[in-house]
Write a protein that holds these residues in place. Structure first.
Motif, PDB file in Angstrom:
ATOM      1  N   ALA A 155       2.218  12.714  -3.570  1.00 44.57           N
ATOM      2  CA  ALA A 155       3.067  12.988  -4.842  1.00 44.57           C
ATOM      3  C   ALA A 155       2.492  12.435  -5.852  1.00 44.57           C
ATOM      4  CB  ALA A 155       4.337  12.523  -4.626  1.00 44.57           C
ATOM      5  N   ASP A 156       1.865  11.416  -6.033  1.00 48.70           N
ATOM      6  CA  ASP A 156       1.261  10.690  -7.220  1.00 48.70           C
ATOM      7  C   ASP A 156      -0.065  11.697  -7.344  1.00 48.70           C
ATOM      8  OD1 ASP A 156       2.937   8.510  -7.764  1.00 48.70           O
ATOM      9  OD2 ASP A 156       1.725   7.136  -6.416  1.00 48.70           O
ATOM     10  N   GLU A 157      -0.638  11.980  -6.759  1.00 49.42           N
ATOM     11  CA  GLU A 157      -1.950  12.927  -7.005  1.00 49.42           C
ATOM     12  C   GLU A 157      -1.498  14.213  -7.507  1.00 49.42           C
ATOM     13  OE1 GLU A 157      -5.745  15.126  -4.998  1.00 49.42           O
ATOM     14  OE2 GLU A 157      -5.128  13.654  -3.830  1.00 49.42           O
ATOM     15  N   GLU A 158      -0.234  14.990  -7.035  1.00 50.76           N
ATOM     16  CA  GLU A 158       0.102  15.962  -7.559  1.00 50.76           C
ATOM     17  C   GLU A 158       0.545  15.964  -9.276  1.00 50.76           C
ATOM     18  OE1 GLU A 158       3.084  17.330  -4.902  1.00 50.76           O
ATOM     19  OE2 GLU A 158       1.643  17.744  -3.209  1.00 50.76           O
TER      20      GLU A 158
ATOM     21  N   THR B  77      -8.416   9.943  -7.375  1.00 51.92           N
ATOM     22  CA  THR B  77      -8.363   8.553  -6.402  1.00 51.92           C
ATOM     23  C   THR B  77      -7.086   8.129  -6.916  1.00 51.92           C
ATOM     24  OG1 THR B  77     -10.783   8.759  -6.060  1.00 51.92           O
ATOM     25  CG2 THR B  77      -9.226   6.872  -5.355  1.00 51.92           C
ATOM     26  N   VAL B  78      -6.245   7.790  -6.146  1.00 54.55           N
ATOM     27  CA  VAL B  78      -4.915   7.111  -6.373  1.00 54.55           C
ATOM     28  C   VAL B  78      -4.729   5.709  -5.467  1.00 54.55           C
ATOM     29  CG1 VAL B  78      -2.293   7.110  -6.548  1.00 54.55           C
ATOM     30  CG2 VAL B  78      -3.889   9.102  -6.876  1.00 54.55           C
ATOM     31  N   GLY B  79      -4.444   4.726  -5.962  1.00 61.65           N
ATOM     32  CA  GLY B  79      -4.241   3.518  -5.389  1.00 61.65           C
ATOM     33  C   GLY B  79      -2.900   2.703  -6.154  1.00 61.65           C
ATOM     34  N   GLY B  80      -1.663   2.742  -5.488  1.00 62.81           N
ATOM     35  CA  GLY B  80      -0.826   2.315  -6.107  1.00 62.81           C
ATOM     36  C   GLY B  80      -0.477   2.786  -7.467  1.00 62.81           C
ATOM     37  N   ASP B  81      -0.341   1.877  -8.427  1.00 56.33           N
ATOM     38  CA  ASP B  81       0.017   2.451  -9.672  1.00 56.33           C
ATOM     39  C   ASP B  81      -1.122   2.719 -10.708  1.00 56.33           C
ATOM     40  OD1 ASP B  81      -0.829  -0.204 -10.342  1.00 56.33           O
ATOM     41  OD2 ASP B  81       1.122  -0.622 -11.631  1.00 56.33           O
TER      42      ASP B  81
ATOM     43  N   MET C 204       0.653  -1.262   0.121  1.00 50.45           N
ATOM     44  CA  MET C 204      -0.073  -0.273   0.024  1.00 50.45           C
ATOM     45  C   MET C 204       0.863   1.189   0.074  1.00 50.45           C
ATOM     46  SD  MET C 204      -3.161   0.767   2.396  1.00 50.45           S
ATOM     47  CE  MET C 204      -4.037   2.403   2.358  1.00 50.45           C
ATOM     48  N   ALA C 205       0.674   2.224  -0.718  1.00 56.03           N
ATOM     49  CA  ALA C 205       1.322   3.505  -0.931  1.00 56.03           C
ATOM     50  C   ALA C 205       1.214   4.396   0.391  1.00 56.03           C
ATOM     51  CB  ALA C 205       0.775   4.184  -2.110  1.00 56.03           C
ATOM     52  N   THR C 206       2.280   5.100   0.747  1.00 54.39           N
ATOM     53  CA  THR C 206       2.342   5.731   1.841  1.00 54.39           C
ATOM     54  C   THR C 206       1.541   7.113   1.436  1.00 54.39           C
ATOM     55  OG1 THR C 206       4.420   6.983   1.396  1.00 54.39           O
ATOM     56  CG2 THR C 206       4.439   4.897   2.460  1.00 54.39           C
ATOM     57  N   THR C 207       1.270   7.786   2.590  1.00 56.96           N
ATOM     58  CA  THR C 207       0.577   9.207   2.366  1.00 56.96           C
ATOM     59  C   THR C 207       1.446  10.236   1.525  1.00 56.96           C
ATOM     60  OG1 THR C 207      -0.619   8.800   4.465  1.00 56.96           O
ATOM     61  CG2 THR C 207      -0.418  10.996   3.581  1.00 56.96           C
ATOM     62  N   SER C 208       2.581  10.180   1.917  1.00 57.68           N
ATOM     63  CA  SER C 208       3.446  11.056   0.995  1.00 57.68           C
ATOM     64  C   SER C 208       3.620  10.560  -0.554  1.00 57.68           C
ATOM     65  CB  SER C 208       4.877  11.339   1.665  1.00 57.68           C
ATOM     66  OG  SER C 208       5.639   9.985   1.703  1.00 57.68           O
ATOM     67  N   ALA C 209       3.731   9.047  -0.612  1.00 55.63           N
ATOM     68  CA  ALA C 209       3.543   8.833  -2.020  1.00 55.63           C
ATOM     69  C   ALA C 209       2.473   9.035  -2.918  1.00 55.63           C
ATOM     70  CB  ALA C 209       4.016   7.400  -2.211  1.00 55.63           C
ATOM     71  N   SER C 210       1.425   8.894  -1.970  1.00 54.84           N
ATOM     72  CA  SER C 210      -0.152   9.185  -2.611  1.00 54.84           C
ATOM     73  C   SER C 210      -0.228  10.756  -2.942  1.00 54.84           C
ATOM     74  CB  SER C 210      -1.301   8.718  -1.765  1.00 54.84           C
ATOM     75  OG  SER C 210      -1.254   7.289  -1.477  1.00 54.84           O
TER      76      SER C 210
ATOM     77  N   SER D 228     -16.450  14.180 -17.450  1.00 59.38           N
ATOM     78  CA  SER D 228     -15.264  13.424 -17.823  1.00 59.38           C
ATOM     79  C   SER D 228     -14.673  12.524 -16.720  1.00 59.38           C
ATOM     80  CB  SER D 228     -14.080  14.385 -18.249  1.00 59.38           C
ATOM     81  OG  SER D 228     -12.826  13.852 -18.925  1.00 59.38           O
ATOM     82  N   THR D 229     -14.290  11.095 -17.144  1.00 58.39           N
ATOM     83  CA  THR D 229     -13.767  10.435 -16.189  1.00 58.39           C
ATOM     84  C   THR D 229     -12.385   9.847 -17.034  1.00 58.39           C
ATOM     85  OG1 THR D 229     -15.820   9.368 -15.532  1.00 58.39           O
ATOM     86  CG2 THR D 229     -14.092   8.172 -15.147  1.00 58.39           C
ATOM     87  N   LEU D 230     -11.440   9.731 -16.286  1.00 56.17           N
ATOM     88  CA  LEU D 230     -10.176   9.318 -16.785  1.00 56.17           C
ATOM     89  C   LEU D 230      -9.540   8.174 -15.664  1.00 56.17           C
ATOM     90  CD1 LEU D 230      -7.944  12.691 -17.330  1.00 56.17           C
ATOM     91  CD2 LEU D 230      -9.285  11.148 -19.096  1.00 56.17           C
ATOM     92  N   GLY D 231      -9.327   7.226 -16.494  1.00 56.70           N
ATOM     93  CA  GLY D 231      -8.353   6.154 -15.758  1.00 56.70           C
ATOM     94  C   GLY D 231      -6.834   6.151 -16.151  1.00 56.70           C
ATOM     95  N   LEU D 232      -5.980   6.302 -15.255  1.00 60.18           N
ATOM     96  CA  LEU D 232      -4.565   6.329 -15.384  1.00 60.18           C
ATOM     97  C   LEU D 232      -3.890   5.145 -14.775  1.00 60.18           C
ATOM     98  CD1 LEU D 232      -5.705   9.615 -14.396  1.00 60.18           C
ATOM     99  CD2 LEU D 232      -3.668   9.864 -15.644  1.00 60.18           C
ATOM    100  N   ARG D 233      -2.644   4.794 -15.223  1.00 59.22           N
ATOM    101  CA  ARG D 233      -1.607   3.873 -14.824  1.00 59.22           C
ATOM    102  C   ARG D 233      -0.358   4.579 -14.807  1.00 59.22           C
ATOM    103  NH1 ARG D 233      -1.027  -1.537 -17.305  1.00 59.22           N
ATOM    104  NH2 ARG D 233       0.111  -1.913 -15.393  1.00 59.22           N
ATOM    105  N   LYS D 234       0.398   4.207 -13.770  1.00 63.25           N
ATOM    106  CA  LYS D 234       1.808   4.906 -13.701  1.00 63.25           C
ATOM    107  C   LYS D 234       2.635   3.750 -14.376  1.00 63.25           C
ATOM    108  CE  LYS D 234       4.791   7.067 -10.362  1.00 63.25           C
ATOM    109  NZ  LYS D 234       4.939   7.441  -8.931  1.00 63.25           N
ATOM    110  N   MET D 235       3.290   4.166 -15.553  1.00 64.49           N
ATOM    111  CA  MET D 235       4.330   3.196 -16.208  1.00 64.49           C
ATOM    112  C   MET D 235       5.424   3.610 -16.333  1.00 64.49           C
ATOM    113  SD  MET D 235       1.507   2.228 -19.305  1.00 64.49           S
ATOM    114  CE  MET D 235      -0.038   2.294 -18.973  1.00 64.49           C
ATOM    115  N   ASP D 236       6.707   2.882 -16.019  1.00 63.60           N
ATOM    116  CA  ASP D 236       7.987   3.558 -16.010  1.00 63.60           C
ATOM    117  C   ASP D 236       8.130   4.909 -15.253  1.00 63.60           C
ATOM    118  OD1 ASP D 236       8.965   1.348 -17.370  1.00 63.60           O
ATOM    119  OD2 ASP D 236       8.104   2.081 -19.418  1.00 63.60           O
TER     120      ASP D 236
END
Length: 143
Positions: free
Chosen positions: A9-12, A85-89, A1-7, A107-115
């Motif tokens: 940063a990901d949201e930003e 809303t972020v959960g992992g990648d 599970m992602a930490t709060t600071s990682a989440s 509008s609804t977007l789904g995203l993935r963190k890749m590389d």
């Protein structure tokens, strides 16, 4: 599970991707707009066809053609009530967007963190329609 600071940063980072796409739309920069699509993007958009996928959705030509059919300065484009809303990648976002100063759409977007980069893998834009027998798009709605 992602930490709060990682989440956070990901949201930003995701909010920055969405802001960059909005700036690209306003600047009429089709290549910059589609640059945030993942190779396997699935897109349900306002204009036909019902579905774009992969290379077809990533092709900037359709957006360039739309810009050319609507000459002028910057495109009016606003994103309102953005929720992320972020959960992992994986992440998803939804917002109300205004196009051209008149049309509001969902509008609804789904995203993935890749590389290490957040890319849009799913996009769904829509306008509601009146279910009163007219089947007309509800273009007069405002948030």
């Amino acid at each position: 599970m992602a930490t709060t600071s990682a989440s956070t940063a990901d949201e930003e980072q995701i909010r920055a991707v969405i802001a960059e796409r909005a700036a690209a739309m306003r600047d009429r920069d089709a290549e910059r707009f589609v640059a945030h699509y993942a190779p396997q993007i699935v897109k349900f958009d306002l204009a036909p066809p019902l579905l774009y996928t992969g290379p077809e959705a990533r092709d900037a030509e359709t957006l360039r053609a739309w810009f050319a059919s609507n000459p002028g300065g910057p495109v009016g484009y606003e994103i309102r009530d953005l929720a992320v809303t972020v959960g992992g990648d994986v992440a998803f976002c939804h917002s109300l967007n205004q196009l051209g100063g008149a049309l509001w759409f969902r509008s609804t977007l789904g995203l993935r963190k890749m590389d290490g980069e957040w890319l849009v893998t799913h996009e769904h834009n829509s306008t509601p329609f009146y279910m009163d027998g007219s089947d007309k798009a509800a273009l007069d709605l405002q948030p």
